[in-house]
Design an enzyme around this catalytic site. Structure first.
Site, mmCIF file in Angstrom:
data_model
loop_
_atom_site.group_PDB
_atom_site.id
_atom_site.type_symbol
_atom_site.label_atom_id
_atom_site.label_comp_id
_atom_site.label_asym_id
_atom_site.label_seq_id
_atom_site.Cartn_x
_atom_site.Cartn_y
_atom_site.Cartn_z
ATOM 1 N N HIS A 243 0.601 -1.169 -0.020
ATOM 2 C CA HIS A 243 0.049 -0.069 -0.176
ATOM 3 C C HIS A 243 0.738 1.195 -0.218
ATOM 4 O O HIS A 243 0.315 2.388 -0.566
ATOM 5 C CB HIS A 243 -1.094 0.010 1.195
ATOM 6 C CG HIS A 243 -1.990 -0.970 1.048
ATOM 7 N ND1 HIS A 243 -2.793 -1.255 1.954
ATOM 8 C CD2 HIS A 243 -2.479 -1.763 -0.076
ATOM 9 C CE1 HIS A 243 -3.679 -2.137 1.885
ATOM 10 N NE2 HIS A 243 -3.562 -2.439 0.604
ATOM 11 N N HIS A 374 -4.250 -6.153 -10.784
ATOM 12 C CA HIS A 374 -3.151 -5.477 -10.563
ATOM 13 C C HIS A 374 -2.219 -5.823 -11.529
ATOM 14 O O HIS A 374 -1.586 -5.062 -12.087
ATOM 15 C CB HIS A 374 -2.675 -6.107 -9.096
ATOM 16 C CG HIS A 374 -3.365 -5.377 -7.910
ATOM 17 N ND1 HIS A 374 -3.002 -4.091 -7.685
ATOM 18 C CD2 HIS A 374 -4.225 -5.961 -7.038
ATOM 19 C CE1 HIS A 374 -3.759 -3.791 -6.774
ATOM 20 N NE2 HIS A 374 -4.299 -5.010 -6.008
#
Length: 398
Positions: A243, A374
């Site tokens: 993150h 992703h």
């Protein structure tokens, strides 16, 4: 990074990913959870976040001219307008399981993202879905006073969860950027900037740049949250290195799309990237990013997640494009080499979603291969400008 040969390789990998992902289309509606060998896992109900992410990916693939991708995007839209939507109280369930009545910000962020990309791709019904999703998010999740979003509600929108999360807010930033660029409404980018300023420029910076993931209802950090469940797939204990990288990239997208961008966006993006490399890459002596760290930068959950490498690739590409610094291209190449060596599954398709600390396929946190979101963005976004959002950029390019 910009060579024709590399771009051709990225395009080929993108087609390989969408070919694998097409098998997730469930005849009963939406996109299911794929196993490691690419079959549908019938023991898992259709998840809203997977359906929305797949709809986003196939909308992008359609915009790129990939045959059959538009129909797959439509398949996802039908589920988001149908069984995954609460026709009585509004909003979207977390899954098709009748017991899953929670209304979560994480899933709603991806509904917005899917609807925005499908709208840019001119898929039937997408614009109406986007308008509805933005209304729900703006009414139920956005907190103007806090400048951030609530986490979740019960089905009837009566009780909000007494928890606030950086992860769901991060994906709201991504969704708001896409929605603003597709609709032309600047309010969504302004809200995205507000979230980023509070979660990164204030909370993370105030915690020595160690990203705080969990908060109470007053947005006070909960640093011991889930200490007894450190490998939680969505709310792990400690700080999640991937993150740091994902936020870094989103800050660059915000900067690129702003007429008068604050200087802290680039500075904070670079800081997060550098610390992720310093503390997350090879943190235990082996190649790869560990999943989580404690507050003293020690590895907690050591398996390597595919999505972290995808985000590292994307962030390195974005920083290289923004700054021209050679070190970012070197990292970009390093992480693609790592992905090619350890993550790309040439036998069964897609990418291994998790590797153990010795970089062997494992399934301690994530089983199967439920997501190409992703990985697909890792092959697409380095070929696009940092603004507007991918779907709007592809639409505008014609």
């Amino acid at each position: 990074m910009d060579s024709d040969t590399h771009r051709a390789w990225l395009d080929e990998e993108g087609r390989r990913l969408t070919s694998f992902a097409a098998a997730a289309a469930d005849p009963g509606g939406g996109f299911g959870w794929l196993t490691a060998d690419g079959g549908l896992d019938r023991d898992r109900p259709t998840q809203t976040w997977i359906t929305a992410r797949m709809t986003h990916v196939f909308s992008l693939a359609h915009l790129r001219g990939e045959p059959g991708a538009g129909a797959l995007a439509d398949h996802g839209l039908a589920a988001l307008r149908g069984p995954l939507r609460d026709h009585e109280h509004g909003g979207w369930f977390s899954s098709a399981d009748p017991a899953a009545t929670e209304k979560a910000g994480y899933e709603h962020a991806f509904v917005v993202l899917a609807a925005a990309s499908a709208t840019a791709a001119a898929r039937p019904g997408a614009a109406d879905l986007l308008a509805e999703a933005l209304d729900v998010v703006g009414t139920r999740f956005w907190e103007p006073r806090e400048g951030r979003c609530l986490e979740s509600w019960d089905r009837t929108w009566t009780e909000p969860e007494p928890y606030r999360g950086a992860n769901s807010n991060m994906h709201m930033v991504e969704a708001f950027i896409a929605a603003g660029d597709v609709t032309g409404d600047p309010a969504w980018r302004q809200r995205a900037l507000s979230i980023a300023e509070r979660v990164i420029h204030q909370a993370a910076a105030g915690n020595n740049w160690r990203l705080v993931e969990h908060f109470d209802t007053s947005w006070r950090p909960l640093l011991d949250y889930n200490a007894d469940a450190p490998d939680h797939p969505f709310r792990p204990y400690g700080t999640t290195v991937g993150h740091w990288l994902e936020w870094s990239r989103l800050l660059l997208h915000l900067e690129a799309g702003a007429a008068d961008a604050p200087a802290w966006l680039l500075a904070d993006a670079t800081t997060l990237f550098d610390l992720a490399v310093r503390h997350g890459w090879r943190a235990d002596g082996a190649d790869g990013f560990v999943y989580t760290l404690d507050w003293s930068d020690r590895p907690v959950v050591r398996p390597r997640m595919h999505w972290v490498v995808a985000e590292a690739i994307l962030t390195a590409a974005a920083l290289h494009r923004r700054t021209g610094e050679a070190r970012f291209e070197e990292w970009y190449r390093t992480w693609w080499d790592y992905a090619a060596r350890h993550l790309l599954d040439r036998r069964s398709g897609s990418w291994h979603h998790e590797l153990d600390p010795e970089n062997r396929p494992s399934a301690s946190v994530w089983s199967g291969k439920p997501d190409v979101y992703h990985a697909y963005q890792a092959v697409l976004l380095p070929q696009l400008p940092p603004a507007p959002a991918a779907a709007a950029a592809l639409r505008d390019a014609g």
